[in-house]
Design a protein around this motif. Structure first.
Motif, short mmCIF file in Angstrom:
data_model
loop_
_atom_site.label_atom_id
_atom_site.label_comp_id
_atom_site.label_asym_id
_atom_site.label_seq_id
_atom_site.Cartn_x
_atom_site.Cartn_y
_atom_site.Cartn_z
N ILE B 239 -7.94 32.45 27.51
CA ILE B 239 -9.06 33.39 27.42
C ILE B 239 -9.13 34.23 28.69
O ILE B 239 -9.31 35.46 28.64
CB ILE B 239 -10.38 32.63 27.17
N LEU B 242 -6.42 36.82 28.48
CA LEU B 242 -6.79 37.91 27.58
C LEU B 242 -7.77 38.85 28.28
O LEU B 242 -7.66 40.08 28.16
CB LEU B 242 -7.44 37.36 26.31
N SER B 306 1.78 45.31 23.46
CA SER B 306 2.71 44.25 23.05
C SER B 306 2.47 42.99 23.86
O SER B 306 2.47 41.89 23.32
CB SER B 306 4.15 44.69 23.23
N PHE B 308 -0.27 42.09 25.25
CA PHE B 308 -1.54 41.53 24.80
C PHE B 308 -1.34 40.69 23.54
O PHE B 308 -1.79 39.55 23.45
CB PHE B 308 -2.54 42.66 24.53
N ILE B 309 -0.64 41.27 22.56
CA ILE B 309 -0.42 40.56 21.29
C ILE B 309 0.42 39.32 21.54
O ILE B 309 0.20 38.27 20.93
CB ILE B 309 0.26 41.50 20.28
N LEU B 312 -1.76 36.67 22.82
CA LEU B 312 -2.63 36.24 21.73
C LEU B 312 -1.90 35.28 20.80
O LEU B 312 -2.45 34.24 20.40
CB LEU B 312 -3.06 37.49 20.96
N ARG B 315 -1.46 31.83 22.21
CA ARG B 315 -2.67 31.03 22.08
C ARG B 315 -2.78 30.47 20.66
O ARG B 315 -3.08 29.31 20.45
CB ARG B 315 -3.89 31.87 22.41
#
Lengths: 275, 322
Positions: B239, B242, B306, B308-309, B312, B315
């Motif tokens: 988190i 992110l 990219s 970021f994804i 994600l 996670r």
């Protein structure tokens, strides 16, 4: 924790919150000062409050148009965006058509691009088709810009609703429309509210797009603030203070009322939970 | 009959009629998928795909709205001009990355600290109001923030100068006009706006740590400095990551905070990429050049998205694995 330590701890936290709020409090305070009080050296912390700035602000006829535009554009765009996004998010979540991941990526990347880079080709298109300075087309563009965010939030929430509900509905002969709107939709209400509130704040705050592809007819409050900074050969501080104080009521009240959606709203729905 | 009632729960006279009139068309999966996606795709194609292709095309032309000349095909010359020029993109990018790096570091450290402080505040009196005050900076429009910070920073009647004079005896400081100070003054406002965001993310990260494990650590008398890497970091890192990524991407886009404060000046000290593009496109109307510039920014944004994804998905994979 002893009683005294507890009190000191809470007082410290309150102090931190007050420090962060101080600049905002200062501008709201300034909106109740006369022009001479605002420009006084040293700054006046005690003064006799006056409402004349607000009277002056509301005596300008364009102010009602600007506030009206802000409300119309944000509500219109967000309602369109949330409805459209809900359908798409349902589709992404339940049927996962080919290219779902790619589409979700593309949607997100729009929001990751600096504003001028997004608006540049749209500006040329709007000029070419004569769509500039029109409420409808500006609203549709805002809707497009609010869609990625809404789809991401709503997909997260829809993934959390068990497909059993759909299956039960299907087996019992419910139509898809019934399942989507009557069975699933009520369960993602928090997601709908979060998408609605945070897109509303976004459009309410938006300046650049309104300035570039909107115009005099469609100007909202941030636009008016930017354009109205200079007046009568100087900076119009009373106007700025009053307009800002008036405008910030909406976002501040929203985050007070909808505090539990703040986290999901600020992170594209990628982080869920409450603070 | 009974099944219908259980689903629709309407009066008994209607279900039979309804069943006959229900559109059979949407029962087909492909049709349904297309129907659900059609509105989004329409919006997307009209307002994004077509403009982006237009942008790509224009970046190969020399096209200025002010000269009145028709677009002139120049191939990759716009890109060469931007990348080879000493004063264009490299300068702006280095400014922007300094801004992003300093800003995100300060916000993460400060926000993280505040997050830890607010961690145990569940029973605080007036918590909701205090949190509203703390989080207010990040939901205000940057235009308003920039404008009123110009008021606070003002060298003659600004309140900050008054504090500096009364508290430290410093002479009038021109926070936004001084070439050495302007960049940092703008950065300070950015930190004021976004530190609360990192506090929010830290609170979320701390909230994601299972209470059972914290209690176990408590019972085992694991000291606080050992708990941090062993328990808290293990659960909270995604988190927090992110949050840092979102902040990096957002801070890269900074534009309307700076326009009312310095307009990129004094000189070029606060000229970030978004400001330069805004100026070239909507003040000088160099559409070809700006399009090429925007394409370069698009590539950077795609790279950041990219990452970021990717985080994600990391996670997600971990969550489904555990």
């Amino acid at each position: 924790m002893s009683r005294i330590r507890e009190v000191a701890y809470y007082a410290g936290l309150w102090l931190i919150a007050l420090i962060f709020f101080a600049p905002i409090a200062w501008i709201v305070m300034s909106s109740f000062k006369t022009r001479t009080d605002i420009l006084a050296v040293p700054p006046k912390f005690l003064f006799s409050p006056t409402l004349e700035n607000y009277e002056a602000l509301f005596s300008r006829s364009e102010i009602f148009v600007q506030i009206g535009n802000s409300i119309l554009l944000s509500l219109g765009a967000v309602i369109i965006a949330v409805v459209v996004s809900f359908l798409a998010a349902f589709c992404f979540s339940r049927f996962r058509p080919k290219g779902t991941d790619f589409l979700m990526f593309l949607l997100l990347s729009i929001r990751m691009l600096p504003g001028p880079a997004v608006i540049l080709p749209v500006f040329l298109m709007y000029v070419g088709f004569g769509w500039k300075d029109s409420h409808l087309w500006l609203m549709l563009f805002y809707a497009m810009f609010s869609i990625p965010f809404s789809v991401w939030i709503l997909k997260g929430f829809l993934d959390g609703v068990s497909t059993r509900f759909d299956e039960t509905g299907r087996v019992n002969g419910g139509s898809w429309a019934h399942i989507i709107f009557k069975v699933v939709m009520p369960q993602v209400r928090p997601g709908l509210i979060a998408a609605f509130i945070f897109n509303l704040i976004f459009v309410w705050n938006e300046y650049l797009f309104n300035f570039i592809i909107g115009g005099v007819n469609t100007q909202n409050i941030p636009y008016a603030l930017m354009v109205g900074t200079y007046a009568d050969g100087g900076v119009a501080w009373t106007f700025i203070a009053t307009m800002t104080s008036l405008y910030l009521v909406v976002p501040v009240v929203f985050i007070y009322l909808f505090q539990k959606y703040l986290l999901v709203g600020m992170t594209f729905g990628t982080v869920r939970g409450e603070v | 009959m009974t099944t219908d009632i259980s689903v629709t729960s309407v009066d008994e006279s209607r279900p039979a009629k309804r069943r006959r009139s229900r559109p059979r068309l949407f029962e087909n999966r492909t049709v349904l998928v297309l129907a659900l996606l059609a509105p989004v795709l329409t919006f997307f194609i009209v307002f994004n795909t077509i403009p982006t292709l237009w942008l790509l095309g224009l970046s190969f032309y020399n096209y200025s709205l002010t000269s009145g000349m028709p677009p002139d095909f120049v191939g990759f010359r716009n890109f060469f001009a931007i990348l080879a020029s000493k004063n264009a993109i490299w300068f702006d990018l280095s400014r922007t990355f300094t801004f992003v790096l300093c800003g995100v570091t300060i916000q993460t450290l400060l926000g993280g600290m505040l997050g830890f402080l607010f961690w145990g505040s569940k029973k605080m009196p007036g918590r909701r109001i205090a949190l509203t005050m703390l989080f207010a900076p990040m939901v205000l429009t940057p235009v308003a923030t920039g404008t009123f910070f110009r008021f606070i920073y003002d060298p003659t009647f600004g309140v900050l100068n008054y504090i500096a004079r009364a508290g430290f005896g410093a002479g009038p400081i021109d926070f936004l006009g001084d070439p050495d100070l302007a960049f940092w003054s703008v950065l300070a406002v950015d930190c004021w706006m976004w530190t609360p965001f990192m506090t929010l993310m830290t609170l979320a990260a701390l909230g994601s740590v299972p209470t059972a494990e914290l209690e176990a650590a408590e019972i085992d008398r694991v000291p606080m400095w050992r708990r941090l890497p062993l328990v808290i970091w293990h659960h909270g890192k995604f988190i927090l990551m992110l949050g840092i990524l979102l902040r990096t991407i957002d801070s890269f886009k900074t534009l309307d905070l700076i326009i009312p404060m310095t307009k990129g000046g004094p000189g070029q000290n606060t000229r970030l990429v978004a400001l330069e593009l805004n100026k070239q496109a909507f003040e000088s109307f160099n559409m070809g050049w700006s399009s090429a510039y925007a394409v370069l920014l698009l590539l950077i944004s795609i790279a950041m998205t990219s990452v970021f994804i990717f985080v994600l998905n990391l996670r997600r994979r971990r969550e489904s694995g555990s």
